[in-house]
Motif scaffolding. Structure first.
Motif, PDB file in Angstrom:
ATOM      1  N   ASP A 219      10.633 -16.593  14.693  1.00  0.00           N
ATOM      2  CA  ASP A 219      10.267 -17.930  15.150  1.00  0.00           C
ATOM      3  C   ASP A 219       9.098 -17.917  16.128  1.00  0.00           C
ATOM      4  O   ASP A 219       8.705 -18.977  16.639  1.00  0.00           O
ATOM      5  CB  ASP A 219      11.470 -18.613  15.812  1.00  0.00           C
ATOM      6  CG  ASP A 219      12.590 -18.908  14.819  1.00  0.00           C
ATOM      7  OD1 ASP A 219      12.287 -19.065  13.623  1.00  0.00           O
ATOM      8  OD2 ASP A 219      13.759 -18.965  15.240  1.00  0.00           O
ATOM      9  N   TYR A 220       8.558 -16.741  16.398  1.00  0.00           N
ATOM     10  CA  TYR A 220       7.454 -16.611  17.354  1.00  0.00           C
ATOM     11  C   TYR A 220       6.203 -16.118  16.633  1.00  0.00           C
ATOM     12  O   TYR A 220       6.278 -15.616  15.503  1.00  0.00           O
ATOM     13  CB  TYR A 220       7.841 -15.647  18.477  1.00  0.00           C
ATOM     14  CG  TYR A 220       9.042 -16.119  19.255  1.00  0.00           C
ATOM     15  CD1 TYR A 220       8.905 -16.896  20.398  1.00  0.00           C
ATOM     16  CD2 TYR A 220      10.333 -15.820  18.816  1.00  0.00           C
ATOM     17  CE1 TYR A 220      10.001 -17.350  21.102  1.00  0.00           C
ATOM     18  CE2 TYR A 220      11.438 -16.271  19.510  1.00  0.00           C
ATOM     19  CZ  TYR A 220      11.271 -17.041  20.656  1.00  0.00           C
ATOM     20  OH  TYR A 220      12.367 -17.494  21.332  1.00  0.00           O
ATOM     21  N   ASP A 221       5.070 -16.250  17.294  1.00  0.00           N
ATOM     22  CA  ASP A 221       3.818 -15.729  16.753  1.00  0.00           C
ATOM     23  C   ASP A 221       3.869 -14.209  16.859  1.00  0.00           C
ATOM     24  O   ASP A 221       3.849 -13.657  17.959  1.00  0.00           O
ATOM     25  CB  ASP A 221       2.646 -16.289  17.551  1.00  0.00           C
ATOM     26  CG  ASP A 221       1.305 -15.827  16.992  1.00  0.00           C
ATOM     27  OD1 ASP A 221       1.299 -15.028  16.028  1.00  0.00           O
ATOM     28  OD2 ASP A 221       0.268 -16.245  17.540  1.00  0.00           O
ATOM     29  N   LEU A 222       3.945 -13.538  15.729  1.00  0.00           N
ATOM     30  CA  LEU A 222       4.135 -12.088  15.725  1.00  0.00           C
ATOM     31  C   LEU A 222       2.823 -11.308  15.652  1.00  0.00           C
ATOM     32  O   LEU A 222       2.836 -10.106  15.419  1.00  0.00           O
ATOM     33  CB  LEU A 222       5.051 -11.685  14.564  1.00  0.00           C
ATOM     34  CG  LEU A 222       6.454 -12.312  14.564  1.00  0.00           C
ATOM     35  CD1 LEU A 222       7.327 -11.672  13.503  1.00  0.00           C
ATOM     36  CD2 LEU A 222       7.111 -12.207  15.929  1.00  0.00           C
TER      37      LEU A 222
ATOM     38  N   ASP B  39       5.059  -7.104  -0.863  1.00  0.00           N
ATOM     39  CA  ASP B  39       4.439  -8.201  -0.119  1.00  0.00           C
ATOM     40  C   ASP B  39       5.257  -8.592   1.115  1.00  0.00           C
ATOM     41  O   ASP B  39       5.187  -9.718   1.586  1.00  0.00           O
ATOM     42  CB  ASP B  39       4.257  -9.422  -1.020  1.00  0.00           C
ATOM     43  CG  ASP B  39       5.578  -9.916  -1.620  1.00  0.00           C
ATOM     44  OD1 ASP B  39       6.603  -9.203  -1.486  1.00  0.00           O
ATOM     45  OD2 ASP B  39       5.582 -11.015  -2.215  1.00  0.00           O
ATOM     46  N   TYR B  40       6.031  -7.658   1.646  1.00  0.00           N
ATOM     47  CA  TYR B  40       6.863  -7.965   2.811  1.00  0.00           C
ATOM     48  C   TYR B  40       5.979  -8.420   3.976  1.00  0.00           C
ATOM     49  O   TYR B  40       4.957  -7.788   4.273  1.00  0.00           O
ATOM     50  CB  TYR B  40       7.680  -6.735   3.227  1.00  0.00           C
ATOM     51  CG  TYR B  40       8.740  -7.037   4.267  1.00  0.00           C
ATOM     52  CD1 TYR B  40       9.937  -7.639   3.902  1.00  0.00           C
ATOM     53  CD2 TYR B  40       8.529  -6.749   5.623  1.00  0.00           C
ATOM     54  CE1 TYR B  40      10.913  -7.934   4.838  1.00  0.00           C
ATOM     55  CE2 TYR B  40       9.502  -7.044   6.572  1.00  0.00           C
ATOM     56  CZ  TYR B  40      10.681  -7.643   6.165  1.00  0.00           C
ATOM     57  OH  TYR B  40      11.647  -7.939   7.098  1.00  0.00           O
ATOM     58  N   PRO B  41       6.358  -9.523   4.653  1.00  0.00           N
ATOM     59  CA  PRO B  41       5.511 -10.033   5.739  1.00  0.00           C
ATOM     60  C   PRO B  41       5.453  -9.077   6.931  1.00  0.00           C
ATOM     61  O   PRO B  41       6.387  -8.313   7.169  1.00  0.00           O
ATOM     62  CB  PRO B  41       6.188 -11.351   6.122  1.00  0.00           C
ATOM     63  CG  PRO B  41       7.612 -11.197   5.678  1.00  0.00           C
ATOM     64  CD  PRO B  41       7.553 -10.355   4.436  1.00  0.00           C
ATOM     65  N   TYR B  42       4.370  -9.115   7.631  1.00  0.00           N
ATOM     66  CA  TYR B  42       4.159  -8.368   8.873  1.00  0.00           C
ATOM     67  C   TYR B  42       4.130  -6.857   8.672  1.00  0.00           C
ATOM     68  O   TYR B  42       4.281  -6.102   9.627  1.00  0.00           O
ATOM     69  CB  TYR B  42       5.231  -8.712   9.918  1.00  0.00           C
ATOM     70  CG  TYR B  42       5.504 -10.185  10.039  1.00  0.00           C
ATOM     71  CD1 TYR B  42       4.525 -11.067  10.481  1.00  0.00           C
ATOM     72  CD2 TYR B  42       6.750 -10.708   9.693  1.00  0.00           C
ATOM     73  CE1 TYR B  42       4.773 -12.432  10.581  1.00  0.00           C
ATOM     74  CE2 TYR B  42       7.012 -12.058   9.787  1.00  0.00           C
ATOM     75  CZ  TYR B  42       6.026 -12.918  10.231  1.00  0.00           C
ATOM     76  OH  TYR B  42       6.283 -14.255  10.331  1.00  0.00           O
ATOM     77  N   ILE B  43       3.908  -6.401   7.439  1.00  0.00           N
ATOM     78  CA  ILE B  43       3.984  -4.961   7.175  1.00  0.00           C
ATOM     79  C   ILE B  43       2.933  -4.190   7.976  1.00  0.00           C
ATOM     80  O   ILE B  43       3.160  -3.034   8.351  1.00  0.00           O
ATOM     81  CB  ILE B  43       3.846  -4.687   5.647  1.00  0.00           C
ATOM     82  CG1 ILE B  43       4.287  -3.257   5.312  1.00  0.00           C
ATOM     83  CG2 ILE B  43       2.438  -4.976   5.173  1.00  0.00           C
ATOM     84  CD1 ILE B  43       5.742  -2.983   5.576  1.00  0.00           C
TER      85      ILE B  43
END
Length: 219
Positions: A66-69, A87-91
């Motif tokens: 929920d935060y800007d990562l 395509d996993y996010p934030y990899i």
């Protein structure tokens, strides 16, 4: 400029370069407090590094989604790249370590994230290491002390702040006292009390409700 310690009700601030030990048993809520320490940094636009030796990376991403990562670096010793979709996010913000025994690799990834954040002119960086207790299961005290000595000196040199969690009730007094020497502050959670020693001397009573720590009384 000091770092805020999560809960506004506490009024606790941590000086740059400080290393903190958070000691509590499995049900004390120390995991909640340590993750709130990261959330506070993300809310304030600080860079954060979360090192996990216990939880799969999916749980870490879920905790902070929920935060800007953009300024969150994750070092994970449980999962592997093959566990995730292509395509996993934030990899790009995740580093995988094959085993908690690979202390040099863990340190290298922490340094990599520190360099990335400081090159991006982020001046405040907070690190949570969860948990030192897991490393003690795989390494001897002497080896772990050397690793944490390097890590804590790095934190001092970078004006960052480090919060290390440690399980109470599973280590002997020599292990706890030896590793506490590396910290400038000790936070203990037991019997519904949070006690700060070192950089601050305060005590709070607390409850845990809906996976949140509620401060009920200040000393």
């Amino acid at each position: 400029m000091n770092y805020k310690f999560g809960y506004p009700d506490m009024g606790i601030e941590v000086p740059p370069g400080a290393n903190l030990m958070l000691l509590g048993d499995l049900f004390s809520g120390k995991d909640i407090l340590s993750k709130e320490f990261i959330r506070e940094g993300l809310k304030d636009g600080e860079a954060c590094i979360f090192v996990s030796t216990n939880d799969p990376i999916q749980d870490t991403v879920e905790e902070f989604k929920d935060y800007d990562l953009e300024h969150l670096g994750m070092v994970n010793c449980i999962s592997s790249r093959s566990d995730l979709d292509l395509d996993y996010p934030y990899i790009k913000q995740i580093r995988f370590v094959a085993s908690p025994t690979e202390l040099a690799t863990i340190m290298a990834f922490i340094n990599e994230f520190l360099d990335i954040f400081q090159n991006n002119e982020v001046t405040k960086i907070r690190i949570v290491f969860d948990s030192v207790s897991t490393l003690l299961m795989y390494s001897n005290l002497k080896t772990l002390y050397k690793f944490l000595h390097v890590l804590t000196n790095t934190v001092k040199a970078r004006d960052a702040v480090l919060l290390m969690t440690m399980e109470e009730g599973v280590h002997d007094k020599i292990e706890i006292s030896s590793l506490q020497r590396l910290a400038q502050g000790l936070v203990t959670m037991a019997g519904g009390e949070i006690v700060f020693n070192g950089f601050s001397r305060k005590k709070f009573n607390y409850d845990i409700q809906d996976n949140q720590i509620i401060i009920t009384e200040k000393d």
